[in-house]
Design a protein around this motif. Structure first.
Motif, mmCIF file in Angstrom:
data_model
loop_
_atom_site.group_PDB
_atom_site.id
_atom_site.type_symbol
_atom_site.label_atom_id
_atom_site.label_comp_id
_atom_site.label_asym_id
_atom_site.label_seq_id
_atom_site.Cartn_x
_atom_site.Cartn_y
_atom_site.Cartn_z
ATOM 1 N N VAL A 69 43.073 35.720 34.672
ATOM 2 C CA VAL A 69 43.786 35.364 35.888
ATOM 3 C C VAL A 69 42.980 35.936 37.040
ATOM 4 O O VAL A 69 42.164 36.850 36.857
ATOM 5 C CB VAL A 69 45.250 35.888 35.915
ATOM 6 C CG1 VAL A 69 46.093 35.191 34.861
ATOM 7 C CG2 VAL A 69 45.310 37.385 35.764
ATOM 8 N N PHE A 70 43.221 35.395 38.212
ATOM 9 C CA PHE A 70 42.460 35.775 39.390
ATOM 10 C C PHE A 70 43.371 36.343 40.478
ATOM 11 O O PHE A 70 44.502 35.911 40.634
ATOM 12 C CB PHE A 70 41.756 34.547 39.982
ATOM 13 C CG PHE A 70 40.731 33.946 39.082
ATOM 14 C CD1 PHE A 70 39.403 34.311 39.179
ATOM 15 C CD2 PHE A 70 41.087 33.000 38.125
ATOM 16 C CE1 PHE A 70 38.452 33.751 38.346
ATOM 17 C CE2 PHE A 70 40.144 32.436 37.294
ATOM 18 C CZ PHE A 70 38.832 32.812 37.407
ATOM 19 N N PHE A 71 42.826 37.295 41.204
ATOM 20 C CA PHE A 71 43.379 37.713 42.485
ATOM 21 C C PHE A 71 42.195 37.753 43.432
ATOM 22 O O PHE A 71 41.255 38.528 43.226
ATOM 23 C CB PHE A 71 44.060 39.084 42.419
ATOM 24 C CG PHE A 71 44.288 39.646 43.793
ATOM 25 C CD1 PHE A 71 45.224 39.051 44.630
ATOM 26 C CD2 PHE A 71 43.545 40.695 44.263
ATOM 27 C CE1 PHE A 71 45.401 39.525 45.920
ATOM 28 C CE2 PHE A 71 43.721 41.181 45.549
ATOM 29 C CZ PHE A 71 44.651 40.599 46.384
ATOM 30 N N LYS A 72 42.236 36.875 44.435
ATOM 31 C CA LYS A 72 41.089 36.682 45.329
ATOM 32 C C LYS A 72 39.852 36.440 44.456
ATOM 33 O O LYS A 72 39.864 35.553 43.634
ATOM 34 C CB LYS A 72 40.944 37.828 46.306
ATOM 35 C CG LYS A 72 42.106 37.919 47.274
ATOM 36 C CD LYS A 72 41.851 38.876 48.387
ATOM 37 C CE LYS A 72 43.034 38.851 49.341
ATOM 38 N NZ LYS A 72 42.800 39.619 50.524
ATOM 39 N N HIS A 73 38.802 37.247 44.619
ATOM 40 C CA HIS A 73 37.598 37.032 43.800
ATOM 41 C C HIS A 73 37.556 37.943 42.572
ATOM 42 O O HIS A 73 36.570 37.971 41.858
ATOM 43 C CB HIS A 73 36.327 37.191 44.646
ATOM 44 C CG HIS A 73 36.256 38.518 45.344
ATOM 45 N ND1 HIS A 73 36.708 38.681 46.618
ATOM 46 C CD2 HIS A 73 35.820 39.715 44.935
ATOM 47 C CE1 HIS A 73 36.530 39.938 46.979
ATOM 48 N NE2 HIS A 73 35.999 40.584 45.980
ATOM 49 N N TYR A 74 38.627 38.673 42.322
ATOM 50 C CA TYR A 74 38.679 39.552 41.156
ATOM 51 C C TYR A 74 39.223 38.797 39.946
ATOM 52 O O TYR A 74 40.092 37.947 40.072
ATOM 53 C CB TYR A 74 39.555 40.777 41.435
ATOM 54 C CG TYR A 74 38.996 41.635 42.523
ATOM 55 C CD1 TYR A 74 37.926 42.487 42.275
ATOM 56 C CD2 TYR A 74 39.507 41.579 43.809
ATOM 57 C CE1 TYR A 74 37.381 43.266 43.283
ATOM 58 C CE2 TYR A 74 38.974 42.356 44.829
ATOM 59 C CZ TYR A 74 37.916 43.192 44.554
ATOM 60 O OH TYR A 74 37.369 43.957 45.556
ATOM 61 N N ILE A 90 38.506 44.174 34.398
ATOM 62 C CA ILE A 90 38.922 43.810 35.752
ATOM 63 C C ILE A 90 37.659 43.939 36.594
ATOM 64 O O ILE A 90 37.100 45.028 36.707
ATOM 65 C CB ILE A 90 40.031 44.735 36.281
ATOM 66 C CG1 ILE A 90 41.240 44.706 35.348
ATOM 67 C CG2 ILE A 90 40.419 44.342 37.703
ATOM 68 C CD1 ILE A 90 42.290 45.760 35.649
ATOM 69 N N ALA A 91 37.195 42.817 37.132
ATOM 70 C CA ALA A 91 35.890 42.848 37.800
ATOM 71 C C ALA A 91 35.818 41.855 38.948
ATOM 72 O O ALA A 91 36.579 40.889 39.003
ATOM 73 C CB ALA A 91 34.783 42.540 36.796
ATOM 74 N N ASP A 92 34.864 42.095 39.815
ATOM 75 C CA ASP A 92 34.558 41.169 40.893
ATOM 76 C C ASP A 92 33.970 39.912 40.267
ATOM 77 O O ASP A 92 32.934 39.968 39.609
ATOM 78 C CB ASP A 92 33.555 41.826 41.843
ATOM 79 C CG ASP A 92 33.287 41.022 43.091
ATOM 80 O OD1 ASP A 92 33.295 39.772 43.010
ATOM 81 O OD2 ASP A 92 33.058 41.632 44.141
ATOM 82 N N GLY A 93 34.636 38.806 40.437
ATOM 83 C CA GLY A 93 34.217 37.551 39.817
ATOM 84 C C GLY A 93 32.923 36.989 40.370
ATOM 85 O O GLY A 93 32.371 36.042 39.805
ATOM 86 N N ARG A 94 32.398 37.560 41.437
ATOM 87 C CA ARG A 94 31.122 37.087 41.983
ATOM 88 C C ARG A 94 29.939 37.643 41.199
ATOM 89 O O ARG A 94 28.815 37.187 41.370
ATOM 90 C CB ARG A 94 31.012 37.468 43.461
ATOM 91 C CG ARG A 94 32.102 36.806 44.309
ATOM 92 C CD ARG A 94 32.124 37.329 45.704
ATOM 93 N NE ARG A 94 32.545 38.739 45.689
ATOM 94 C CZ ARG A 94 32.818 39.426 46.788
ATOM 95 N NH1 ARG A 94 32.737 38.857 47.973
ATOM 96 N NH2 ARG A 94 33.191 40.688 46.712
ATOM 97 N N ARG A 95 30.216 38.629 40.356
ATOM 98 C CA ARG A 95 29.157 39.199 39.508
ATOM 99 C C ARG A 95 28.859 38.256 38.355
ATOM 100 O O ARG A 95 29.709 37.472 37.935
ATOM 101 C CB ARG A 95 29.618 40.531 38.902
ATOM 102 C CG ARG A 95 29.785 41.627 39.878
ATOM 103 C CD ARG A 95 30.349 42.872 39.243
ATOM 104 N NE ARG A 95 29.622 43.293 38.063
ATOM 105 C CZ ARG A 95 30.031 44.229 37.235
ATOM 106 N NH1 ARG A 95 31.174 44.838 37.442
ATOM 107 N NH2 ARG A 95 29.313 44.560 36.194
#
Length: 107
Positions: A69-74, A90-95
């Motif tokens: 699931v996402f919260f903003k870009h996380y 739990i990570a920054d999805g831009r990585r």
């Protein structure tokens, strides 16, 4: 059915690292807000664990069943088990998360 949610020690570290980075680089208030909203995302997983999508980095056929699931870009990446949900990452999805996911989930 509401599933119990277990957060791995690695996912707790992820959450702490996100909080610390935002607190150091932006503000304590924003860090607290992001923490709270990420925690709300984990709460929603307990109620509807199947609603999350499959992480695109994982090949089909890999067991067990991982979702996100996402919260903003996380991204909150978790495993749906028979009687619980386990949050692994739990990570920054831009990585680029491919190698991290494989290390955490498969290795």
């Amino acid at each position: 059915m509401i599933y119990p949610v277990r957060v791995t020690s690695a996912a707790w570290r992820d959450l702490k690292d996100i909080y610390d980075w935002i607190a150091d680089n932006e503000s304590l208030e924003k860090a607290g807000s992001v923490f709270d909203q990420l925690w709300e995302a984990t709460d929603s997983i307990a109620k509807l664990p199947q609603r999350g999508s499959r992480p695109k980095e994982l090949a089909f056929g890999i067991q067990p069943e991982y979702r996100q699931v996402f919260f903003k870009h996380y991204r909150v990446i978790y495993e749906v088990r028979r009687e619980e949900v386990v949050i692994h990452l739990i990570a920054d999805g831009r990585r680029n998360l491919q190698s991290l996911l494989l290390r955490r989930l498969i290795g």
